[in-house]
Design a protein around this motif. Sequence first.
Motif, PDB file in Angstrom:
ATOM      1  N   ASP A   1       0.966  -1.181   0.066  1.00 60.77           N
ATOM      2  CA  ASP A   1      -0.002   0.034   0.011  1.00 60.77           C
ATOM      3  C   ASP A   1       0.938   1.278   0.122  1.00 60.77           C
ATOM      4  O   ASP A   1       0.463   2.232  -0.398  1.00 60.77           O
ATOM      5  CB  ASP A   1      -0.784   0.029   1.348  1.00 60.77           C
ATOM      6  CG  ASP A   1      -2.131  -1.113   1.089  1.00 60.77           C
ATOM      7  OD1 ASP A   1      -2.321  -1.460  -0.074  1.00 60.77           O
ATOM      8  OD2 ASP A   1      -2.596  -1.417   1.993  1.00 60.77           O
ATOM      9  N   GLY A   2       2.046   1.270   0.727  1.00 60.96           N
ATOM     10  CA  GLY A   2       2.785   2.194   0.700  1.00 60.96           C
ATOM     11  C   GLY A   2       3.565   2.671  -0.804  1.00 60.96           C
ATOM     12  O   GLY A   2       3.475   3.557  -1.102  1.00 60.96           O
ATOM     13  N   LEU A   3       3.767   1.606  -1.518  1.00 57.93           N
ATOM     14  CA  LEU A   3       4.244   1.585  -2.914  1.00 57.93           C
ATOM     15  C   LEU A   3       3.339   2.313  -3.577  1.00 57.93           C
ATOM     16  O   LEU A   3       3.779   3.097  -4.584  1.00 57.93           O
ATOM     17  CB  LEU A   3       4.600   0.170  -3.327  1.00 57.93           C
ATOM     18  CG  LEU A   3       6.103  -0.521  -3.213  1.00 57.93           C
ATOM     19  CD1 LEU A   3       5.978  -1.805  -3.773  1.00 57.93           C
ATOM     20  CD2 LEU A   3       7.003   0.554  -3.646  1.00 57.93           C
ATOM     21  N   SER A   4       2.082   2.062  -3.474  1.00 54.94           N
ATOM     22  CA  SER A   4       0.820   2.766  -4.174  1.00 54.94           C
ATOM     23  C   SER A   4       0.721   4.204  -4.043  1.00 54.94           C
ATOM     24  O   SER A   4       0.596   5.037  -4.745  1.00 54.94           O
ATOM     25  CB  SER A   4      -0.332   2.084  -3.870  1.00 54.94           C
ATOM     26  OG  SER A   4      -1.533   2.782  -4.646  1.00 54.94           O
ATOM     27  N   LYS A   5       0.926   4.453  -2.664  1.00 54.35           N
ATOM     28  CA  LYS A   5       0.858   5.933  -2.368  1.00 54.35           C
ATOM     29  C   LYS A   5       2.485   6.650  -2.894  1.00 54.35           C
ATOM     30  O   LYS A   5       2.082   7.888  -3.333  1.00 54.35           O
ATOM     31  CB  LYS A   5       1.013   6.208  -0.710  1.00 54.35           C
ATOM     32  CG  LYS A   5      -0.380   5.737  -0.242  1.00 54.35           C
ATOM     33  CD  LYS A   5      -0.315   5.868   1.337  1.00 54.35           C
ATOM     34  CE  LYS A   5      -1.548   5.124   1.940  1.00 54.35           C
ATOM     35  NZ  LYS A   5      -1.687   5.521   3.335  1.00 54.35           N
ATOM     36  N   ILE A   6       3.484   5.991  -3.057  1.00 48.82           N
ATOM     37  CA  ILE A   6       4.498   6.570  -3.463  1.00 48.82           C
ATOM     38  C   ILE A   6       4.381   6.878  -4.991  1.00 48.82           C
ATOM     39  O   ILE A   6       4.722   7.762  -5.745  1.00 48.82           O
ATOM     40  CB  ILE A   6       5.714   5.615  -3.139  1.00 48.82           C
ATOM     41  CG1 ILE A   6       6.100   5.724  -1.794  1.00 48.82           C
ATOM     42  CG2 ILE A   6       7.077   6.327  -3.969  1.00 48.82           C
ATOM     43  CD1 ILE A   6       7.030   4.668  -1.427  1.00 48.82           C
ATOM     44  N   GLU A   7       3.608   5.741  -5.690  1.00 46.25           N
ATOM     45  CA  GLU A   7       3.438   5.992  -7.025  1.00 46.25           C
ATOM     46  C   GLU A   7       2.609   7.121  -7.320  1.00 46.25           C
ATOM     47  O   GLU A   7       2.760   8.038  -8.233  1.00 46.25           O
ATOM     48  CB  GLU A   7       2.606   4.687  -7.639  1.00 46.25           C
ATOM     49  CG  GLU A   7       2.245   4.730  -9.070  1.00 46.25           C
ATOM     50  CD  GLU A   7       1.486   3.368  -9.447  1.00 46.25           C
ATOM     51  OE1 GLU A   7       1.128   3.601 -10.350  1.00 46.25           O
ATOM     52  OE2 GLU A   7       1.307   2.692  -8.541  1.00 46.25           O
TER      53      GLU A   7
END
Length: 251
Positions: A43-49
Motif C-alpha cells: 500500500d505504501g508503494l501505491s502511495k509513492i506511485e
Amino acid sequence: MKYGNVEISPKSWEVIVKTIIETTLGDNNMSSNSSIINNFDLDGLSKIEDVGKYASEKAMKFISEMTGYSAELKVFNIRLVTPKEIKEEYGDDKKIFTRIDFTGDINGTGVLIFSEDSAIKLSKAMLLGMGMESDTDEMDDMKISAINEICNILISAYVDSFANFMNTALTMSPPSFIEGSGRELLEKIFNEKNIGDDDIIMAFRSTLHICEVGTGFDVLIVLPHDSVSILFDAINKGNVKDKLSAKYENQ
C-alpha cells in the motif's frame, strides 16, 4: 515483480530474500537494507506511485509554461533497484546532465538526462520563449544557463511533491551542468552518498517529450536506502498526506 508502475528489480529481490533469510536465522550483522524490508508495504508503494505521478504532471505543466509547447509523459516508472543495475543500464554513452541534490528529512538527487541534440533543441526553445534567440548549435553559456533553469524548475516539482507528501521542508542545491556517461555520473553520486552496489535504492524515471520541438529527455530521481526506509516508515505511521491529486491543474 511489478506493482502498478512500481517495479522491484531482480537483484533487489535477491537482496531482499537474502536479508529475510539472514534475519530469520538470527544473523546479527544487519545490512543497510534491513530497515527498508522491515517497513516495506505494498500500500505504501501505491502511495509513492501517486506522488511520482503527481510530480510528473507538475513537471509537464512547468515545461509547457516555460516553452509554450505541449509536453507528453512517454514513460513513468518507479523501481526498487540496486546501484549496480542502474549504472549498467545507463552505461557509457556520452550524455548531457543537470543535477540537483536535496536534503532534509529525506535526501536524494534529481538528474535531467539529455542527448546533446535534445539539450540544444530544448534550450533554444526555452530561450525563444523568453524572447531570446541562439543561432548556434553548440552548448554555449546561454544554453547551459537555460538547461540549468529547466533542471531547477522540474526537479522542484518532484522535491516539492515529496515535501508536501511528508509534511516537511526539503532544501535544494543549485543545479550543476555535467557532460559524460551515465555510469560515471551515477558512480559519483553513489560514492558521495556512501551507497554500495548491493544497497536498495528507489529510482523514479520519467521521460518527457516536447511535441512541437520533437525531442525529449529523462528525469531521474534517486532516493538512497535510508531515505526509502524513512519514507516507508512515515507512510506506515500515517504521517503523510494521502490526498495528492495526479492532476496538477486541479490543485
